[in-house]
Design a protein around this motif. Sequence first.
Motif, PDB file in Angstrom:
ATOM      1  N   PRO A  89       0.564  -1.224   0.022  1.00  0.00           N
ATOM      2  CA  PRO A  89      -0.556   0.233   0.126  1.00  0.00           C
ATOM      3  C   PRO A  89       0.629   0.927   0.091  1.00  0.00           C
ATOM      4  O   PRO A  89       2.028   1.117   0.423  1.00  0.00           O
ATOM      5  N   GLU A  90       0.265   2.457  -0.346  1.00  0.00           N
ATOM      6  CA  GLU A  90       0.913   3.362  -0.758  1.00  0.00           C
ATOM      7  C   GLU A  90       1.107   4.136   1.242  1.00  0.00           C
ATOM      8  O   GLU A  90      -0.231   4.471   1.793  1.00  0.00           O
ATOM      9  N   GLY A  91       2.650   4.652   0.907  1.00  0.00           N
ATOM     10  CA  GLY A  91       2.397   4.995   2.791  1.00  0.00           C
ATOM     11  C   GLY A  91       3.021   4.679   3.743  1.00  0.00           C
ATOM     12  O   GLY A  91       2.393   2.872   3.714  1.00  0.00           O
ATOM     13  N   GLY A  92       3.763   4.963   4.559  1.00  0.00           N
ATOM     14  CA  GLY A  92       4.291   4.245   5.902  1.00  0.00           C
ATOM     15  C   GLY A  92       5.910   3.066   5.204  1.00  0.00           C
ATOM     16  O   GLY A  92       6.264   3.133   3.966  1.00  0.00           O
ATOM     17  N   VAL A  93       5.212   1.947   5.880  1.00  0.00           N
ATOM     18  CA  VAL A  93       7.272   1.714   6.361  1.00  0.00           C
ATOM     19  C   VAL A  93       6.106  -0.025   6.224  1.00  0.00           C
ATOM     20  O   VAL A  93       5.109  -0.931   6.914  1.00  0.00           O
ATOM     21  N   PHE A  94       6.724  -0.747   4.799  1.00  0.00           N
ATOM     22  CA  PHE A  94       6.212  -2.919   4.217  1.00  0.00           C
ATOM     23  C   PHE A  94       7.470  -2.700   4.252  1.00  0.00           C
ATOM     24  O   PHE A  94       8.622  -3.110   4.162  1.00  0.00           O
ATOM     25  N   VAL A  95       7.139  -3.814   5.618  1.00  0.00           N
ATOM     26  CA  VAL A  95       8.649  -5.059   5.836  1.00  0.00           C
ATOM     27  C   VAL A  95       8.568  -5.981   5.309  1.00  0.00           C
ATOM     28  O   VAL A  95       7.674  -6.678   5.356  1.00  0.00           O
ATOM     29  N   LEU A  96       9.764  -6.732   4.787  1.00  0.00           N
ATOM     30  CA  LEU A  96       9.538  -7.798   4.021  1.00  0.00           C
ATOM     31  C   LEU A  96      11.005  -8.544   4.971  1.00  0.00           C
ATOM     32  O   LEU A  96      11.973  -8.281   4.634  1.00  0.00           O
ATOM     33  N   LEU A  97      10.377 -10.264   5.680  1.00  0.00           N
ATOM     34  CA  LEU A  97      10.486 -10.489   6.591  1.00  0.00           C
ATOM     35  C   LEU A  97      10.857 -11.684   5.997  1.00  0.00           C
ATOM     36  O   LEU A  97      10.527 -12.772   5.187  1.00  0.00           O
ATOM     37  N   GLY A  98      11.792 -12.441   6.703  1.00  0.00           N
ATOM     38  CA  GLY A  98      12.263 -14.005   6.132  1.00  0.00           C
ATOM     39  C   GLY A  98      13.931 -14.671   6.462  1.00  0.00           C
ATOM     40  O   GLY A  98      14.697 -13.488   6.795  1.00  0.00           O
ATOM     41  N   ARG A  99      13.625 -15.342   6.237  1.00  0.00           N
ATOM     42  CA  ARG A  99      15.408 -16.360   7.076  1.00  0.00           C
ATOM     43  C   ARG A  99      16.050 -15.683   5.650  1.00  0.00           C
ATOM     44  O   ARG A  99      16.251 -15.635   4.009  1.00  0.00           O
ATOM     45  N   ASN A 100      17.932 -15.894   6.080  1.00  0.00           N
ATOM     46  CA  ASN A 100      19.069 -15.502   4.360  1.00  0.00           C
ATOM     47  C   ASN A 100      18.556 -16.723   3.594  1.00  0.00           C
ATOM     48  O   ASN A 100      17.961 -17.700   3.739  1.00  0.00           O
ATOM     49  N   GLY A 101      18.221 -16.214   2.274  1.00  0.00           N
ATOM     50  CA  GLY A 101      18.615 -16.977   1.433  1.00  0.00           C
ATOM     51  C   GLY A 101      17.535 -17.652   0.806  1.00  0.00           C
ATOM     52  O   GLY A 101      16.520 -17.867  -0.078  1.00  0.00           O
ATOM     53  N   ALA A 102      15.654 -16.700   1.786  1.00  0.00           N
ATOM     54  CA  ALA A 102      14.040 -16.763   1.439  1.00  0.00           C
ATOM     55  C   ALA A 102      14.023 -16.031  -0.187  1.00  0.00           C
ATOM     56  O   ALA A 102      12.697 -16.917  -1.204  1.00  0.00           O
TER      57      ALA A 102
END
Length: 234
Positions: free
Chosen positions: A27-40
Amino acid sequence: MTLLSLSNMQTRIDQYAVLHDVTLDVPEGGVFVLLGRNGAGKTTTLRSIMGLWKPSPGSVKFRGQDITGMHTADIARLGIALVPENMGIFGGLTVQENLVLATTTGRFDADRLDRVQTLFPALKTFWTKQAWSLSGGQKQMLAVARAIIEPRALILIDEPTKGLAPSIVDAMADAFAEIAQTTTILLVEQNFEFAKSLGRDMAVIDDGRVVHRGTMAEFAADADLQGRLIGISA
């Protein structure tokens, strides 16, 4: 309103399939976080958005426009910037020269430059110093400054706190919170405390697939989910 939309995105590097049907709306605005283990597949996702690697099949849309397969320079002109994990700065050039190269005209907007130097005062202090002589934290500040020296709608930032001292991480969090008031940030980050302090929305990618999508508040409150998806133990 959706700013960025990934639909069934698949990316191969040489003979290896790294992303598998990645579907995600930012979505527009703010911070979107993409998480995951190394190599994901987090970095591959950012590089595919930016056109550095070409997803096929699947699509990337920015403000409703299909940008799949566009050249990186053309994607940048639409208002997207990438801060890579290796920072992407030029060590032999000064702070000033690094920022000049990040402009389209070779000239600074005075108000924009003042904002950048207010966010990152060290860059003003070391304005004429070559970038190689900066500390790790200062180099990261320069990398982010290059992305915001001109107005952007979306900044993709890959692992900005890696190897940084806690005091620098705190300063970076304050700067990101300020930037996110006017610019959407898609953040890849292993430091979960940093990520949850900033993120409004989030997703987890594992083995090249999106396996969870929701709000950061909900995810941060669920220790069992954190343990299963990103390996954080209570």
